[in-house]
Design an enzyme around this catalytic site. Structure first.
Site, mmCIF file in Angstrom:
data_model
loop_
_atom_site.group_PDB
_atom_site.id
_atom_site.type_symbol
_atom_site.label_atom_id
_atom_site.label_comp_id
_atom_site.label_asym_id
_atom_site.label_seq_id
_atom_site.Cartn_x
_atom_site.Cartn_y
_atom_site.Cartn_z
ATOM 1 C CG ASP A 101 64.741 79.129 78.071
ATOM 2 O OD1 ASP A 101 64.317 79.795 78.868
ATOM 3 O OD2 ASP A 101 64.431 77.996 77.745
ATOM 4 C CD1 TRP A 102 63.905 83.586 83.535
ATOM 5 C CD2 TRP A 102 63.638 83.942 81.418
ATOM 6 N NE1 TRP A 102 63.058 84.783 83.528
ATOM 7 C CE2 TRP A 102 63.048 84.856 81.791
ATOM 8 C CE3 TRP A 102 63.754 83.904 80.077
ATOM 9 C CZ2 TRP A 102 62.192 85.726 81.273
ATOM 10 C CZ3 TRP A 102 62.954 84.928 79.271
ATOM 11 C CH2 TRP A 102 62.273 85.749 79.819
#
Length: 824
Positions: free
Chosen positions: A217-218
């Site tokens: 995920d970012w």
């Protein structure tokens, strides 16, 4: 690259720095290229609700229609191709554990079987167009409370983890094999998901045999060696924080080997190979897709997501001979296509409920009058539909300076109310520091004082006709998905008159260290006519009283349901409930439409004879609603989650004691409800919900009979058949649901569990025989002691119904011998 041999050949040509470069992103949406070796940059697009969006996932879940979901996936694939996107960061299959989850609208259901089955159809449709799906967030990423998703650990029993939270991923990998999987931000039982060898190596790779691509995920990477060895191939976004030079140093210190790096590089190269084979250009144009066929599909999807909750007086479908219809409510005039956060969208167009109802009434001569009644926004609605350039082009002119020469950009966009996340205008600059001016002609649509709001990074001032309205000073609170809004009043504006609007911005001293992403600055301008809500509620009631029928559209929006924040309660915002009660008392012939991605309390439900749950219907939400209201489409949606009884309120929910700040204990959040999530928890505690899982009415009436089963094979396979008849004069579609009960189990099990469903289309008087195939998944539970799935010998109940609480047919089957297994 066209084969494993080609990948191996490319790998041997890569230098160590080049290999390390491939393991982290270049920027927010692209991987790093190696041009000298013909390794291009992959493009990723966020998209639980579209390639920056079509509709909310919870709405797709409520359709219970795998064919429709597959068609939407195919359309998303075409949209991605138009945007030169190789991998879509969707679908989201995190379980609806609580109605307060800020990202609940992104997922399909509280039930793992429905969740995984719908996700499989979505993935198969998308990937049939050569676009990779990214199933996410792996795993137990189901709340947004403060920093809990990063700092705290979800303490989940092995059985609950397997049966509830991992099961949708397991089903999707078995039936659709997504190209990619995204790890979650959170810890699971003490270990960050992106570093969990148990989750990634033991379960995903070894037990399930997954061979796809793993992306973080970012900013969801918190280590160098542990994350890489666990199996995360790509750190996003770029530039790298935990890899790059740090990874090279770990290699030099022999904290890991070159072969460890090469495993990850090989997976990156495989994904690039797949993208090349798809024919989607690299660094291609970001176009859009808008065809009559696509609009019709989105309209059908919007209508099929709507659930008819009450129709006591048969008010629906609406007649065509009304002289006057009142459309009231804060969600009627402004289209809310989806929730907020990284799933937020700037759609090419939207159709609001008011627009669609007005259009539908044109040919009947019915007068349609609108009134807002009450406000429901947290942030002032975006002013996109009110701003123009001197040449009448929709949008604002954005000029900004970092160094000479001056650079100017024109941004135009359609009607939308985007959340402050990502911004209405993200500055197209490769620098963090700038000064700028945002300017447009502002044309209000109502007379009166207008409240104007600013969300920016840095320092800004908003002027209307050169008069200062609001100033945003440096130091105002900023979080992941937007800065706090600062407001001011523009006095005595006239509808239809043009005003010069200007925002002067500077973020020269703005510090980005508190943000997870390298924002280059954003500005969002909101505005709405200032109202006296006591007066507007009275006026709405008066309008209702003088109208033959009222369509009252209320609910939540992307202010309240968004990444970065959970809801604090189930109540509708502001004075909404007061509005609903006053309108119902003024005119009982009122259709209440609630639009939300998760359950809300309905203290007025006993007074309301007609209620629709609309969820977030995407671009065509208004037309889809109008089609159901006026009978062009017979509603067939079913609730993919349980609506708790409003009189007992939030405390009814199984997760209540251990969700959000109530669940904290020494950095841990205990999943105390175990496997009893959603309707499973309501039934085991003998609590009656307001509306049960799987519930939804129709304009048709259906009857069931002749339930039969085959014998259960030694490996748990069997078939169930029964007849469904349409005993009304209205053509319709019925979602038939099959539940399994196991009262003889050696372990506590839910009263019943959904294990199969299908949607049946029936003309008036028609009967169809429905056949459903089941296997060991339908009979099993997870045995924590032996770390395997087990189907125990004994008698199982087969229950066929129209919701989790309305069972029409029952029969028993017998499994003669116990058996166990692991894997898919």
């Amino acid at each position: 690259m066209s084969s494993t041999n080609d990948i191996d050949a490319i790998l041997q040509k890569l230098t160590i720095p080049q290999r390390i470069k491939l393991l982290a992103g270049r920027d927010l949406n692209h991987s790093e290229p190696i041009p000298e070796l013909d390794i291009p940059s992959l493009r990723f697009s966020d998209g639980p609700n579209g390639a920056r969006g079509t509709k909310s996932s919870i709405g797709l879940g409520s359709s219970f229609d795998v064919d429709l979901v597959k068609a939407v996936g195919e359309a998303l694939g075409e949209e991605c191709r138009a945007k030169s996107t190789h991998v879509l960061l969707a679908p989201t299959v995190n379980t609806h554990r609580s109605p307060l989850g800020g990202r609940g609208f992104e997922s399909f259901s509280e039930d793992p079987h429905l969740n995984g089955t719908v996700a499989s159809a979505y993935i198969n449709g998308l990937q049939s167009k050569g676009v990779g799906a990214t199933i996410k967030h792996f795993v137990a990423n189901d709340q947004e409370f403060e920093s809990s998703k990063i700092l705290m650990t979800g303490e989940v029993s092995e059985r609950a983890l397997r049966e509830i939270y991992l099961k949708p991923f397991q089903l999707a990998i078995k039936h659709a094999n997504p190209w990619a999987l995204m790890t979650a931000y959170n810890r699971v039982n003490g270990v960050h998901a992106s570093e969990s060898s148990k989750l990634l190596q033991d379960i995903l790779f070894k037990e399930w045999g997954y061979r796809g691509f793993i992306i973080s995920d970012w900013t969801g990477v918190y280590s160098t060696v542990e994350c890489l060895n666990a199996g995360v191939d790509l750190e996003m976004p770029g530039p790298s924080v935990m890899r790059g030079p740090a990874l090279l140093r770990m290699l030099m210190a022999q904290k890991l080997s070159l072969s460890d790096i090469d495993k990850r590089v090989t997976n990156v190269l495989r994904l690039i190979q797949r993208a090349k084979e798809s024919g989607i250009p690299f660094s291609g144009p970001e176009g859009s897709l808008d065809t009559p066929e696509l609009r019709q599909l989105l309209r059908r999807a919007a209508a099929d997501s709507i659930v008819l909750l009450k129709n006591d007086k048969q008010t629906l479908p609406l007649k065509n001979d009304y002289k006057k219809i009142a459309v009231i409510g804060p969600n009627a005039k402004i289209a809310v296509p989806t929730g907020g956060g990284s799933a937020g969208v700037l759609p090419t167009y939207t159709v609001s409920p008011l627009q669609a109802i007005q259009e539908a009434s044109k040919h009947t001569g019915t007068e349609v009058e609108y009134m807002i009644g009450a406000l429901s926004h947290k942030y002032l609605p975006g002013i996109e539909s009110h701003i123009y350039q001197p040449n009448s082009q929709r949008g604002a002119l954005l000029e900004f300076w970092n160094e000479e020469p001056t650079t100017a950009f024109v941004s135009s966009f359609g009607d939308s109310t985007p959340p402050p996340v990502w911004s209405t205008l993200t500055l197209a600059s490769n620098c963090l520091l700038f000064d700028g001016v945002y300017s447009a002609k502002f044309k209000p649509d109502e007379d009166g004082d207008w409240e104007m709001g600013l969300n920016v990074t840095g320092h800004a001032a908003l002027y209307i006709d050169q008069k200062l309205i609001v100033e945003y000073v440096l130091g105002a609170p900023v979080n992941t998905f937007g800065a706090a809004e600062v407001r001011g009043i523009a006095m005595d504006l006239k509808a239809g008159q043009e005003y010069d609007l200007e925002v002067r911005i500077s973020n020269a001293s703005f510090v980005t260290s508190g943000l997870p992403f390298p924002f280059w600055g954003f500005v969002r301008v909101g505005g709405a006519r200032k109202v006296d809500e006591d007066a507007t509620i009275r006026e709405a009631a008066a309008l209702a009283r003088e109208s033959e029928v009222v369509i009252l559209v209320v609910g939540l929006n992307n202010d309240w349901e968004t990444e970065g924040a959970d809801r604090q309660g189930m109540e509708l915002p502001g004075r909404t409930n007061d509005l609903v009660l006053e309108v119902l008392r003024a005119n009982p012939n009122t259709v209440v439409v609630n639009q939300s991605g998760t359950p809300v309390s309905m203290p007025w439900i006993d007074e309301a004879a007609t209620v629709l749950q609309a969820f977030y219907g995407g671009n065509e939400l208004g037309n889809g609603l109008a089609d159901v209201l006026f009978g062009r489409i017979n509603p067939s949606g079913k609730l993919p989650l349980t609506f708790p009884e409003y009189r007992v309120r939030l405390e009814d929910n199984p997760s209540f004691p251990s969700f959000g700040d109530r669940g904290q204990e020494s950095g841990k959040i205990h999943y105390n409800e175990g496997i009893f999530v959603g309707y499973r928890g309501f039934e085991i505690r003998k609590l009656s919900p307001l509306f049960p899982f799987g519930f939804g009415l129709s304009y048709s009436k259906f009857e069931y009979c002749n339930l039969e089963t085959t014998e259960v094979s030694s490996d748990g396979r069997f078939h169930v058949s029964f007849n469904v008849s349409n005993v009304s004069q209205v053509e319709g579609r019925e979602v038939v649901q099959l539940y399994i009960s196991d009262s003889q189990s050696s372990r506590p099990r839910p009263i019943k569990e959904l294990k199969a469903f299908t949607k049946v289309h029936l003309t008036p008087g028609q009967t169809k025989n429905v056949k459903l195939a089941l296997d060991r998944e339908a009979l099993s539970f997870y045995n924590e002691a032996d770390m395997c799935w087990v189907a125990e010998s004994g008698t199982f109940g087969i229950l066929v119904g129209v919701s989790s609480t309305d069972i029409r047919l029952e029969v028993e089957v017998e499994l003669k011998m116990t058996f166990t297994w692991t894997g898919l």
